[in-house]
Design a protein around this motif. Sequence first.
Motif, mmCIF file in Angstrom:
data_model
loop_
_atom_site.group_PDB
_atom_site.id
_atom_site.type_symbol
_atom_site.label_atom_id
_atom_site.label_comp_id
_atom_site.label_asym_id
_atom_site.label_seq_id
_atom_site.Cartn_x
_atom_site.Cartn_y
_atom_site.Cartn_z
ATOM 1 N N SER A 48 62.404 39.649 -49.167
ATOM 2 C CA SER A 48 61.187 39.320 -49.904
ATOM 3 C C SER A 48 61.443 38.341 -51.041
ATOM 4 C CB SER A 48 60.549 40.598 -50.464
ATOM 5 O OG SER A 48 61.466 41.277 -51.315
ATOM 6 N N GLN A 49 62.673 38.274 -51.530
ATOM 7 C CA GLN A 49 62.978 37.375 -52.651
ATOM 8 C C GLN A 49 63.347 35.959 -52.195
ATOM 9 O OE1 GLN A 49 64.706 40.091 -51.703
ATOM 10 N NE2 GLN A 49 66.839 40.035 -52.365
ATOM 11 N N THR A 50 63.126 35.646 -50.917
ATOM 12 C CA THR A 50 63.381 34.295 -50.422
ATOM 13 C C THR A 50 62.380 33.331 -51.051
ATOM 14 O OG1 THR A 50 64.174 35.179 -48.313
ATOM 15 C CG2 THR A 50 63.602 32.837 -48.368
ATOM 16 N N VAL A 51 62.879 32.264 -51.633
ATOM 17 C CA VAL A 51 62.006 31.292 -52.294
ATOM 18 C C VAL A 51 61.872 30.003 -51.499
ATOM 19 C CG1 VAL A 51 62.400 32.205 -54.603
ATOM 20 C CG2 VAL A 51 63.945 30.436 -53.697
ATOM 21 N N LEU A 52 62.795 29.777 -50.545
ATOM 22 C CA LEU A 52 62.741 28.545 -49.763
ATOM 23 C C LEU A 52 63.531 28.729 -48.476
ATOM 24 C CD1 LEU A 52 61.901 25.488 -49.720
ATOM 25 C CD2 LEU A 52 64.184 25.006 -50.662
ATOM 26 N N ALA A 53 62.990 28.177 -47.393
ATOM 27 C CA ALA A 53 63.693 28.113 -46.119
ATOM 28 C C ALA A 53 63.989 26.648 -45.812
ATOM 29 C CB ALA A 53 62.849 28.728 -45.012
ATOM 30 N N VAL A 54 65.192 26.372 -45.361
ATOM 31 C CA VAL A 54 65.595 25.016 -44.988
ATOM 32 C C VAL A 54 65.875 25.014 -43.489
ATOM 33 C CG1 VAL A 54 67.288 23.184 -45.338
ATOM 34 C CG2 VAL A 54 66.597 24.639 -47.270
#
Length: 246
Positions: A48-54
């Motif tokens: 849930s603490q993911t701020v960005l996916a590359v």
Amino acid sequence: MATYDSIGGTYAHTRRPDPRIAARIHEALGDAATVINVGAGTGSYEPSQTVLAVEPSSVMIAQRSAGSAPALEASAESIPVADDSADAVMALLTVHHWSDLEAGIGELRRVARRRIVILTFDLEMNHGFWLLKEYLPEAAAFDERRAVPVERLVALLGGARVETVPVPHDCTDGFLASFWRRPEAYLDPRVRAGISLFAQIGDGHLQPGLTRLSDDLASRRWHRRHADLLEREALDVGYRLVVADV
């Protein structure tokens, strides 16, 4: 080599995150308040603490679920974000696809403030898996050209701990060895389409081995040869978490 723009169309259906593997990944991330997922695919295992996916593939990005972290179409070798952008960076079953491993690991180290978590596989153990060893040795030979030794990752990271990730017999994530106790699954073209190694090689090269597997399942020869597996709840088939503090 095929890209995920051409082979990744079914990932959201065949590569559903397994909660037990998710727990191991999230534990490895520790108390990181912000996470960047590199080589993120459809977003499996993102906390849930993911701020960005590359992710370099637009096809994969299009399959990300509503409400997931924003995705940036970019490669691991050149991540267009500032230094120390997140507490932790994770890269799951992706490093063997990178065109420049050193550049990619350098980017992970640049972007992560505190921790890097990589899920990968041990080549020797993975290739001892019955499917590759007994039925699809040509797939194992292809994999040797792209696989990344765990020791090399540890060295590039400047040191790391390595943890074994056993695969449950009913794993919901359809990666290469996840069906170790469900051999009939490998005869399903939809399952194979979600396994990048097979999708890149193509069914034409795999068919002789798959035919042998089908015959051995019909005759119960596979079951006699691998009776020990039928009682196992989980199996170490070479998947490893590499965890480095930076």
